[in-house]
Design a protein around this motif. Structure first.
Motif, PDB file in Angstrom:
ATOM      1  N   ASP A 370       0.789  -1.220   0.000  1.00 60.26           N
ATOM      2  CA  ASP A 370       0.000   0.000   0.000  1.00 60.26           C
ATOM      3  C   ASP A 370       0.826   1.278   0.000  1.00 60.26           C
ATOM      4  O   ASP A 370       0.275   2.364  -0.223  1.00 60.26           O
ATOM      5  N   LEU A 371       2.107   1.186   0.284  1.00 58.18           N
ATOM      6  CA  LEU A 371       2.922   2.401   0.330  1.00 58.18           C
ATOM      7  C   LEU A 371       2.935   3.090  -1.039  1.00 58.18           C
ATOM      8  O   LEU A 371       3.093   2.439  -2.081  1.00 58.18           O
ATOM      9  N   VAL A 372       2.787   4.399  -1.042  1.00 59.30           N
ATOM     10  CA  VAL A 372       2.854   5.176  -2.280  1.00 59.30           C
ATOM     11  C   VAL A 372       4.300   5.210  -2.758  1.00 59.30           C
ATOM     12  O   VAL A 372       5.227   5.466  -1.979  1.00 59.30           O
ATOM     13  N   LYS A 373       4.477   4.955  -4.050  1.00 59.82           N
ATOM     14  CA  LYS A 373       5.825   4.930  -4.625  1.00 59.82           C
ATOM     15  C   LYS A 373       5.913   5.883  -5.821  1.00 59.82           C
ATOM     16  O   LYS A 373       5.069   5.828  -6.722  1.00 59.82           O
ATOM     17  N   ASN A 374       6.930   6.737  -5.803  1.00 57.11           N
ATOM     18  CA  ASN A 374       7.217   7.628  -6.927  1.00 57.11           C
ATOM     19  C   ASN A 374       8.289   6.981  -7.783  1.00 57.11           C
ATOM     20  O   ASN A 374       9.274   6.447  -7.253  1.00 57.11           O
ATOM     21  N   VAL A 375       8.119   7.039  -9.102  1.00 58.41           N
ATOM     22  CA  VAL A 375       9.110   6.450 -10.013  1.00 58.41           C
ATOM     23  C   VAL A 375       9.437   7.450 -11.116  1.00 58.41           C
ATOM     24  O   VAL A 375       8.775   8.479 -11.257  1.00 58.41           O
ATOM     25  N   PHE A 376      10.443   7.132 -11.888  1.00 59.99           N
ATOM     26  CA  PHE A 376      10.806   8.004 -13.011  1.00 59.99           C
ATOM     27  C   PHE A 376       9.938   7.735 -14.222  1.00 59.99           C
ATOM     28  O   PHE A 376       9.493   8.647 -14.901  1.00 59.99           O
ATOM     29  N   ASP A 377       9.689   6.453 -14.528  1.00 59.78           N
ATOM     30  CA  ASP A 377       8.954   6.066 -15.729  1.00 59.78           C
ATOM     31  C   ASP A 377       8.094   4.852 -15.379  1.00 59.78           C
ATOM     32  O   ASP A 377       8.592   3.736 -15.272  1.00 59.78           O
ATOM     33  N   ILE A 378       6.797   5.080 -15.177  1.00 61.65           N
ATOM     34  CA  ILE A 378       5.895   4.004 -14.751  1.00 61.65           C
ATOM     35  C   ILE A 378       5.945   2.812 -15.705  1.00 61.65           C
ATOM     36  O   ILE A 378       6.091   1.660 -15.289  1.00 61.65           O
ATOM     37  N   LYS A 379       5.805   3.083 -17.000  1.00 59.25           N
ATOM     38  CA  LYS A 379       5.677   1.987 -17.980  1.00 59.25           C
ATOM     39  C   LYS A 379       6.950   1.140 -18.024  1.00 59.25           C
ATOM     40  O   LYS A 379       6.882  -0.098 -17.984  1.00 59.25           O
ATOM     41  N   ARG A 380       8.084   1.771 -18.120  1.00 59.24           N
ATOM     42  CA  ARG A 380       9.361   1.050 -18.166  1.00 59.24           C
ATOM     43  C   ARG A 380       9.553   0.242 -16.881  1.00 59.24           C
ATOM     44  O   ARG A 380       9.971  -0.926 -16.927  1.00 59.24           O
ATOM     45  N   THR A 381       9.249   0.859 -15.746  1.00 58.29           N
ATOM     46  CA  THR A 381       9.451   0.193 -14.463  1.00 58.29           C
ATOM     47  C   THR A 381       8.486  -0.984 -14.299  1.00 58.29           C
ATOM     48  O   THR A 381       8.867  -2.062 -13.829  1.00 58.29           O
ATOM     49  N   TYR A 382       7.240  -0.786 -14.696  1.00 55.24           N
ATOM     50  CA  TYR A 382       6.226  -1.842 -14.603  1.00 55.24           C
ATOM     51  C   TYR A 382       6.642  -3.062 -15.429  1.00 55.24           C
ATOM     52  O   TYR A 382       6.596  -4.199 -14.950  1.00 55.24           O
ATOM     53  N   VAL A 383       7.056  -2.811 -16.677  1.00 50.71           N
ATOM     54  CA  VAL A 383       7.452  -3.922 -17.553  1.00 50.71           C
ATOM     55  C   VAL A 383       8.698  -4.611 -17.004  1.00 50.71           C
ATOM     56  O   VAL A 383       8.793  -5.852 -17.003  1.00 50.71           O
ATOM     57  N   GLY A 384       9.662  -3.817 -16.526  1.00 51.98           N
ATOM     58  CA  GLY A 384      10.883  -4.406 -15.976  1.00 51.98           C
ATOM     59  C   GLY A 384      10.593  -5.312 -14.796  1.00 51.98           C
ATOM     60  O   GLY A 384      11.118  -6.435 -14.700  1.00 51.98           O
ATOM     61  N   ASN A 394       0.442   0.774  -6.635  1.00 52.17           N
ATOM     62  CA  ASN A 394       0.560   2.092  -6.016  1.00 52.17           C
ATOM     63  C   ASN A 394       1.756   2.913  -6.503  1.00 52.17           C
ATOM     64  O   ASN A 394       2.416   3.580  -5.723  1.00 52.17           O
ATOM     65  N   PHE A 395       2.028   2.827  -7.803  1.00 54.26           N
ATOM     66  CA  PHE A 395       2.925   3.807  -8.413  1.00 54.26           C
ATOM     67  C   PHE A 395       2.085   5.073  -8.609  1.00 54.26           C
ATOM     68  O   PHE A 395       1.150   5.095  -9.405  1.00 54.26           O
ATOM     69  N   ALA A 396       2.413   6.134  -7.877  1.00 50.52           N
ATOM     70  CA  ALA A 396       1.521   7.298  -7.827  1.00 50.52           C
ATOM     71  C   ALA A 396       2.047   8.520  -8.545  1.00 50.52           C
ATOM     72  O   ALA A 396       1.328   9.509  -8.712  1.00 50.52           O
ATOM     73  N   TYR A 397       3.312   8.489  -8.977  1.00 49.53           N
ATOM     74  CA  TYR A 397       3.890   9.685  -9.602  1.00 49.53           C
ATOM     75  C   TYR A 397       4.951   9.260 -10.600  1.00 49.53           C
ATOM     76  O   TYR A 397       5.822   8.443 -10.290  1.00 49.53           O
ATOM     77  N   ASP A 398       4.866   9.823 -11.816  1.00 52.01           N
ATOM     78  CA  ASP A 398       5.797   9.519 -12.911  1.00 52.01           C
ATOM     79  C   ASP A 398       6.507  10.810 -13.292  1.00 52.01           C
ATOM     80  O   ASP A 398       5.925  11.704 -13.900  1.00 52.01           O
ATOM     81  N   MET A 399       7.785  10.910 -12.941  1.00 50.29           N
ATOM     82  CA  MET A 399       8.556  12.132 -13.183  1.00 50.29           C
ATOM     83  C   MET A 399       8.700  12.426 -14.683  1.00 50.29           C
ATOM     84  O   MET A 399       8.629  13.578 -15.114  1.00 50.29           O
ATOM     85  N   LEU A 400       8.900  11.382 -15.472  1.00 53.25           N
ATOM     86  CA  LEU A 400       9.077  11.555 -16.914  1.00 53.25           C
ATOM     87  C   LEU A 400       7.832  12.159 -17.544  1.00 53.25           C
ATOM     88  O   LEU A 400       7.917  13.105 -18.343  1.00 53.25           O
ATOM     89  N   LEU A 401       6.663  11.653 -17.201  1.00 52.84           N
ATOM     90  CA  LEU A 401       5.420  12.169 -17.773  1.00 52.84           C
ATOM     91  C   LEU A 401       5.154  13.602 -17.320  1.00 52.84           C
ATOM     92  O   LEU A 401       4.681  14.427 -18.100  1.00 52.84           O
ATOM     93  N   ALA A 402       5.469  13.901 -16.072  1.00 60.26           N
ATOM     94  CA  ALA A 402       5.259  15.257 -15.568  1.00 60.26           C
ATOM     95  C   ALA A 402       6.114  16.249 -16.348  1.00 60.26           C
ATOM     96  O   ALA A 402       5.639  17.303 -16.801  1.00 60.26           O
ATOM     97  N   SER A 403       7.375  15.909 -16.545  1.00 63.61           N
ATOM     98  CA  SER A 403       8.279  16.798 -17.274  1.00 63.61           C
ATOM     99  C   SER A 403       7.834  16.957 -18.725  1.00 63.61           C
ATOM    100  O   SER A 403       7.872  18.061 -19.284  1.00 63.61           O
ATOM    101  N   TYR A 404       7.390  15.867 -19.326  1.00 67.02           N
ATOM    102  CA  TYR A 404       6.937  15.894 -20.723  1.00 67.02           C
ATOM    103  C   TYR A 404       5.733  16.816 -20.900  1.00 67.02           C
ATOM    104  O   TYR A 404       5.663  17.593 -21.853  1.00 67.02           O
ATOM    105  N   LEU A 405       4.782  16.751 -19.988  1.00 71.82           N
ATOM    106  CA  LEU A 405       3.598  17.590 -20.110  1.00 71.82           C
ATOM    107  C   LEU A 405       3.941  19.065 -19.905  1.00 71.82           C
ATOM    108  O   LEU A 405       3.374  19.935 -20.561  1.00 71.82           O
ATOM    109  N   ILE A 406       4.865  19.334 -19.016  1.00 67.55           N
ATOM    110  CA  ILE A 406       5.249  20.727 -18.758  1.00 67.55           C
ATOM    111  C   ILE A 406       5.870  21.346 -19.994  1.00 67.55           C
ATOM    112  O   ILE A 406       5.590  22.494 -20.344  1.00 67.55           O
TER     113      ILE A 406
END
Length: 881
Positions: A370-384, A394-406
């Protein structure tokens, strides 16, 4: 004893290339006091790279002193055809020169002479001193200086790789020696420097003449021996031009430079002055390099980390919001080698090279709990993690996607590069740590662990800054409700993949090989001889010299035989259509048939990757392999889809495709009543448009040609097509095309209003925006250059439409995945091709899916016009259309 090394750099050439390499980001590279810095930034990076490559003892950067030289006195129009240097580049040259001085590198210019002459003089001086000389430039004129002790490096692809010119390479490339290259230029002239050569003499003829007669003088000494021809006549008439050209092309190797070799000794630079300069320019990445002792430093910040092993795994006690990073070496994470991982939790950083630990209970509990986990790239990490048998939660934050949208102008997937964008220089880029290509290597443990610790720390450290930026841009819903949920959908799609029957592809390979052999024989028969069909040079000789087809376009190396050229020659000779068909089948054979066979994995499936942060419009792209680009316009291309089958023997491949989604979005965002009426009443939109622009009373009156024209106008308008572009597409006059467009806007007036407003808003804001607030930055929207500005204006018009269409199908994918899981269906989403979703469906679920998928897609968003989705299905992908 090793020779001393001299590096000579053509300063103007590199500054010019650096400026245009980042020209599209011109407005992003501005110092705090308003100075453009894109050329400075690129120049410094190129300089660092070449210094590292050559490791010289002596170095000089030469610059032009001004436009007036001894050559302009000799020929007034010398370089007269060049466009005026942009003021944004001119203002950066003095700063580049200041930078060089602060770095301890000699820079020099000489009145009445060009930078080339300085380089030529100093290279001769260095050669005579027994040195090994390297010349670095973007100008091929300097290749005449190549010798046994001098190599000329020419930049390729803007500021990328270099091509080394030696006497051997010159002979291979041009068939002449470096000094004979001067004579070649004298005969052919130079468009860039704006001096004439001999009429109708191109590079091929010039090289042949010089190779045969040794020099320009040799050509004219043997002129009387030549048979009467147009070439001989042109040589006679243009002798003065050729002789002038040789004088202009010859680099002066005895210019009056006031330099001695010891003056060029590479210095250590002044770090205090450099710091002040970088601060003045706002170049924080260069400041970071100073702060850590330079780019060769392997560790920027030393983190306190614990190495996790089997022995201390029981001591791992996660708590609260945590950060996780999984490192794999290679772009294709379905196959990439695992390197290690890092976790930041409860105030402590843990690192390890042993990824097998991630399958042990303490870490599985952490990843799936249940712990919230921040990652760099959800999809890459999930597949790995899936490859390791772990399904994370509970991957709750994707740094790569956030930067891309900005800012989707930057689509880097390197955590270090992205961190630098947000002024965090604690972590190096992957290129700095691992290298690239064949040189990629995992560093020693201390460097690796520190790199992993830095990466996992940055994820959490930048989270609030990036989330605040998303909120400021009104993109938090786009991030939370579309892009992040979609990452999980895509990860599952990639893991499932598509089942392929290799035998179908092998059979196609055999059929296409036979067809190619047959076409080759027909082409050789039409040509009257055998030749290398894949050689543009030999093909050009056959088409334009032997068969005398009209020359459409010439390149530096001969005749253009591009598809665009051959399309214009279709009716000139039967051989052209055969060549086009040969190329088409050959590409399908190599790219798709063989390419797909090579990518089938051990489970009998192809697992394409979807790039979620690649395009500025928000559209997904497919790689490894690209399944979105399988050709559908030719029967050969369509046949490939027969190899893609359902997982179960009697199952189905199911397709559901949005109908004219971009035009429906246009009707919505423009609010045009006439277009909305057509969609609301179920009209054929292209027939409806044809009725209006051709002033017809009913759809029955619309001819197929009129509908085709109307369709071209409909879709052309979305992309800001001009009357010229439309005339070319339809094979009509520009006047007719202009009348079509004018009539279109008369019938759909609010679309013209939308287009004008879209450009105006983009000028004011600097970006265009979709209905979901996805931004497309447009740094060139106020550019002085008409062509550059016009492209930005067209982008301002079509990005909100393309981007909104991309958002709509992403929402549909998310909603569909939820429905499939909620209903516990075995049907799986396996592919997305732009406006189309493709599912792998068991036989017993077909009727359910036939109702469910179009319903979900049509209700993805609420527009002012209805969304329509059309279905198709069959036992293969081919049958589903």
């Amino acid at each position: 004893m090793a020779k001393e090394k001299m590096l000579l750099i053509d300063g103007n050439s590199l500054a010019f290339r650096g400026f245009y390499a980042l020209y599209r980001q011109l407005d992003k590279f501005i110092s705090p006091d308003g100075l453009h810095t894109n050329a400075i930034y690129s120049f410094k990076n190129m300089l660092d790279a070449i210094l590292k490559q050559v490791q010289p003892d002596y170095c000089l950067v030469a610059f032009d002193a001004g436009k007036t030289t001894f050559r302009t006195r000799m020929y007034q129009d010398y370089k007269g055809g060049r466009q005026k240097t942009p003021s944004e580049l001119l203002e950066q040259i003095p700063v580049i020169q200041e930078l060089l001085t602060d770095l301890g590198i000699k820079q020099y210019q000489l009145n009445d002479y060009e930078a080339d002459d300085i380089v030529g003089t100093m290279s001769l001086m260095a050669e005579e001193a027994g040195m090994e000389v390297t010349i670095y430039t973007g100008d091929r004129d300097l290749t005449q200086l190549a010798s046994d002790s001098t190599t000329v490096l020419i930049t390729k692809n803007g500021v990328g790789e270099t091509e080394a010119y030696t006497p051997e390479h010159m002979m291979e490339e041009y068939g002449v020696t470096p000094t004979q290259f001067i004579d070649v230029k004298a005969l052919m002239g130079d468009n860039s420097d704006n001096y004439p050569g001999v009429t109708k003499v191109g590079p091929k003829t010039a090289s042949r003449l010089i190779a045969k007669y040794g020099s320009l003088e040799g050509v004219y000494d043997h002129l009387d021996d030549m048979k009467a021809s147009k070439l001989k006549e042109n040589l006679q008439n243009d002798r003065d031009k050729a002789e002038l050209g040789k004088k202009l092309a010859t680099i002066e190797r005895h210019s009056p430079v006031e330099l001695a070799i010891p003056d060029l000794k590479l210095g250590t630079g002044d770090p205090v002055k450099l710091r002040r300069l970088y601060e003045r320019l706002g170049m924080k990445s260069f400041l970071a390099g100073l702060a850590t002792g330079g780019e060769d430093d392997q560790v920027k910040v030393n983190y306190g980390y614990i190495e996790l092993t089997e022995k201390n795994l029981a001591d791992f006690k996660p708590a609260g919001e945590s950060d996780f990073y999984l490192e794999m070496l290679g772009e294709n994470y379905h196959l990439a080698d695992f390197v290690g991982f890092a976790i930041k939790t409860n105030g402590q950083i843990y690192v390890s090279k042993d990824v097998a630990l991630l399958t042990e209970a303490p870490l599985v509990d952490f990843l799936t709990g249940d712990l919230v986990k921040n990652v760099f790239d959800i999809k890459r990490t999930y597949v790995g993690l899936h490859r390791l048998g772990v399904t994370p939660q509970n991957f709750a934050y994707d740094m790569l996607l956030a930067s891309y949208l900005i800012n989707n102008e930057n689509n880097s997937d390197d955590l270090g590069e992205i961190a630098h964008l947000y002024d965090n220089y604690q972590v190096k880029t992957d290129l700095e740590v691992y290298g690239k290509g064949k040189k990629m290597a995992v560093p020693e443990d201390e460097v690796l662990f520190n790199h992993l610790a830095g990466k996992v720390s940055v994820i959490g450290e930048l989270k609030q800054q990036l989330l605040a930026k998303l909120k400021e841009h009104e993109q938090d819903a786009l991030f939370d409700e579309i892009e992040q949920p979609l990452a999980f959908v895509l990860a599952k799609m990639e893991i499932i993949g598509m089942k392929v029957v290799p035998g179908s592809l092998v059979q196609l390979q055999s059929e296409f090989s036979a067809k190619l052999t047959q076409l080759e024989d027909s082409i050789y028969q039409a040509a009257g001889e055998r030749f290398n069909l894949n050689s543009p040079k030999q093909l050009g000789q056959i088409l334009f010299e032997k068969l005398h087809l009209p020359v459409i376009k010439k390149t530096k190396t001969g005749y253009s035989t591009s598809v665009e050229v051959l399309d214009q020659l279709k009716n000139a000779s039967p051989i052209v259509n055969m060549i086009l068909e040969y190329r088409q089948i050959s590409k399908i054979q190599s790219t798709y048939v063989k390419g797909l066979l090579d990518t089938i994995q051990t489970d009998g499936r192809i697992h394409s990757r979807y790039l979620q942060t690649q395009t500025a419009t928000g559209r997904l792209s497919s790689v490894d392999p690209n399944l979105q680009n399988i050709p559908t316009r030719t029967d050969e291309g369509k046949q490939i889809r027969k190899a893609f089958v359902a997982s179960e023997k009697d199952g189905y491949i199911f397709s559901c495709d949005y109908s004219q989604v971009e035009l429906r979005v246009l009707a919505h965002v423009s609010g045009d009543e006439n277009m909305q009426e057509a969609f609301k009443t179920g009209y054929d939109i292209h027939a409806h448009t044809a009725m209006r622009i051709f002033h017809l009373k009913s759809p029955e009156e619309v001819t197929p040609l009129q509908r085709r024209h109307a369709k071209a106008v409909n879709f052309g308008i979305v992309y800001g097509i001009s009357d010229y572009g439309l005339s070319k597409n339809l094979g009509i006059t520009r006047k007719q095309a202009k009348e079509f467009i004018t009539s279109y806007f008369d019938q759909y007036p609010q679309i013209k209003t939308y287009m004008d407003k879209a450009v105006k808003v983009a000028r004011e804001k600097g970006y265009a925006e979709t209905i979901m607030h996805r931004r497309r930055y447009l740094p060139d929207i106020n550019a002085k250059n008409f062509n550059v500005r016009s492209f930005a204006e067209r982008t301002a018009i079509n990005s909100p439409i393309q981007g909104s269409a991309a958002d709509i199908i992403k929402i549909a994918m998310i909603n569909l995945e939820k429905e499939l899981e909620k209903r516990q269906l075995k049907s799986k989403l396996v592919l997305q091709v732009h406006d189309e979703l493709i599912l792998d469906v068991p036989k017993e679920e077909l009727e359910t899916i036939k109702k469910l998928v179009p319903e979900v897609m049509q209700n993805a968003v609420k527009l002012d016009v209805p969304l329509i989705a059309d279905i198709g299905y069959g036992h293969t992908w081919y049958d589903a259309k």
